[in-house]
Design an enzyme around this catalytic site. Structure first.
Site, PDB file in Angstrom:
ATOM      1  N   GLY A 144       0.919  -1.276   0.067  1.00 15.27           N
ATOM      2  CA  GLY A 144       0.243  -0.130  -0.117  1.00 15.27           C
ATOM      3  C   GLY A 144       0.796   1.198   0.107  1.00 15.27           C
ATOM      4  N   SER A 146       2.660   4.707   1.088  1.00 14.95           N
ATOM      5  CA  SER A 146       3.228   5.403   2.425  1.00 14.95           C
ATOM      6  C   SER A 146       2.054   6.113   3.266  1.00 14.95           C
ATOM      7  CB  SER A 146       4.214   6.307   2.022  1.00 14.95           C
ATOM      8  OG  SER A 146       4.935   6.834   3.087  1.00 14.95           O
ATOM      9  N   GLY A 147       2.202   5.613   4.594  1.00 10.07           N
ATOM     10  CA  GLY A 147       0.879   6.212   5.270  1.00 10.07           C
ATOM     11  C   GLY A 147      -0.285   5.431   5.463  1.00 10.07           C
ATOM     12  N   SER A 148      -0.260   4.241   4.701  1.00 11.75           N
ATOM     13  CA  SER A 148      -1.607   3.629   4.675  1.00 11.75           C
ATOM     14  C   SER A 148      -1.739   2.624   5.719  1.00 11.75           C
ATOM     15  CB  SER A 148      -1.628   2.782   3.387  1.00 11.75           C
ATOM     16  OG  SER A 148      -0.574   1.676   3.435  1.00 11.75           O
ATOM     17  N   GLY A 149      -0.707   2.475   6.808  1.00  6.48           N
ATOM     18  CA  GLY A 149      -0.735   1.673   7.804  1.00  6.48           C
ATOM     19  C   GLY A 149      -0.096   0.267   7.755  1.00  6.48           C
ATOM     20  N   LYS A 150       0.636   0.156   7.045  1.00  7.27           N
ATOM     21  CA  LYS A 150       1.282  -1.142   6.723  1.00  7.27           C
ATOM     22  C   LYS A 150       2.018  -1.741   7.851  1.00  7.27           C
ATOM     23  CE  LYS A 150       3.589   0.165   3.002  1.00  7.27           C
ATOM     24  NZ  LYS A 150       3.294   1.624   3.099  1.00  7.27           N
ATOM     25  N   SER A 218       6.147  -1.783  -2.196  1.00  9.89           N
ATOM     26  CA  SER A 218       6.256  -2.606  -3.168  1.00  9.89           C
ATOM     27  C   SER A 218       5.114  -2.003  -4.298  1.00  9.89           C
ATOM     28  CB  SER A 218       5.977  -3.773  -2.607  1.00  9.89           C
ATOM     29  OG  SER A 218       4.793  -4.046  -2.080  1.00  9.89           O
TER      30      SER A 218
END
Length: 314
Positions: A144, A146-150, A218
């Site tokens: 996801g 950057s900042g999506s909470g991975k 990715s």
């Protein structure tokens, strides 16, 4: 254990810049060194006895009697096959003895720039380790923006599985650039190599029977699909953090979007470099009517999937 403080800073390692490392400080209760002592075990505890020059074993037979699905690695590709159990110590795979003269001709391979290499097969295999750990070794690939909470999801998932006595390990995108991939930049070719290396390491963890959680942007489908192809069918679970760009940019936990918009970071995913969303992810995590579920709630969705599909048992 008491967490005293948490330090969070940006560092540059090798060609990697704008990567973060947290440095928690802990208070641990003192432990008596005697509690860590080891008692001497009798030889028979290990399933063998030695008489003159002859070694007799009692544990190989039962170990080889396990009949289960195996993964064979041939020329870098994973294949599933069924192998019957062995009833005696003499019925060992040929490759176990390839290191001894006259015990079979090894099959040479050429992979990439490596020539004249041989895959040495061991009689203790993936399913044996899975039986020991009582879980299915696999890779959970969290992708996801950057900042999506991975990374937050990865940690919540690791906590949830640890509470269920399951062994996990996280390969975080920034963390692997602190060591293994510190020689790589964020150019397209280096990002592809970053994903390839991480995929290979994740494959080793899965082969060890560990539930490996890889959390990386990715951005390109080709590289993610290549990582999937490294593993046997069912061993790769893609989790897509489907969070819109404007939400991720509003969060901007590391301040990277601001730097990218100011032109201080080039090739930043979502700003001046594309993100190719997955088309066939096993799990898609979205905002619920504009609201964000808690990390633990999202982790429970993944854990429920693992439980339903049988990953949490051997």
């Amino acid at each position: 254990m008491i967490i005293r403080s948490l330090r969070f800073k940006m560092v540059a390692i090798g060609k990697c810049s704008s990567i973060y490392r947290t440095s928690p400080e802990f208070d641990f209760p003192e432990t008596s060194s005697r509690k860590l002592g080891l008692s001497k075990l009798p030889g028979k505890s290990f399933g063998f006895s030695v008489s003159s020059s002859e070694v007799k074993t009692s544990f190989i037979g039962p170990l080889r009697a396990i009949e289960a699905s195996r993964t064979s690695h041939v020329n870098g590709k994973a294949e599933k096959f069924q192998r019957a159990g062995c009833d005696s110590n003499e019925d060992l795979p040929t490759n176990d003895c390839n290191g001894f003269a006259g015990k079979g001709v090894p099959q040479m391979s050429t992979i990439g720039n490596s020539t004249n290499i041989v895959w040495h097969k061991c009689s203790v295999e993936k399913c044996d380790r899975e039986e020991l750990l009582q879980q299915w070794g696999c890779v959970i690939w969290v992708t996801g923006l950057s900042g999506s909470g991975k990374s937050t999801l990865a940690c919540a998932l690791a906590r949830g599985l640890h509470a269920r006595e399951k062994l996990t390990y996280i390969l975080d995108g920034d963390n692997v650039r602190h060591g293994l991939n510190c020689d790589l930049s964020f150019r397209a070719e280096d990002r592809a190599e970053n994903i390839r290396r991480t995929g290979e390491v994740a494959k080793l963890f899965a082969d060890a029977g560990v539930i490996c959680i890889a959390s990386l942007i990715s951005p390109y489908r080709k590289e993610r699909d290549a990582c999937r192809a490294l593993l046997a069918e069912g061993d790769f679970i893609e989790v897509f953090m489907d969070v819109p760009l404007h939400v991720c940019e509003a969060r901007d936990p590391k301040g990277l979007y601001k730097l990218a918009r100011a032109g201080k970071i080039k090739g930043f995913t979502g700003v001046d470099d594309p993100y190719e969303p997955p088309l066939t992810s096993e799990i898609v995590l979205r905002q619920n009517q504009g609201l964000c579920d808690s990390p633990d709630d999202l982790a429970d969705i993944v854990i429920s999937y693992l439980d339903k599909k049988g990953y949490l048992k051997a």
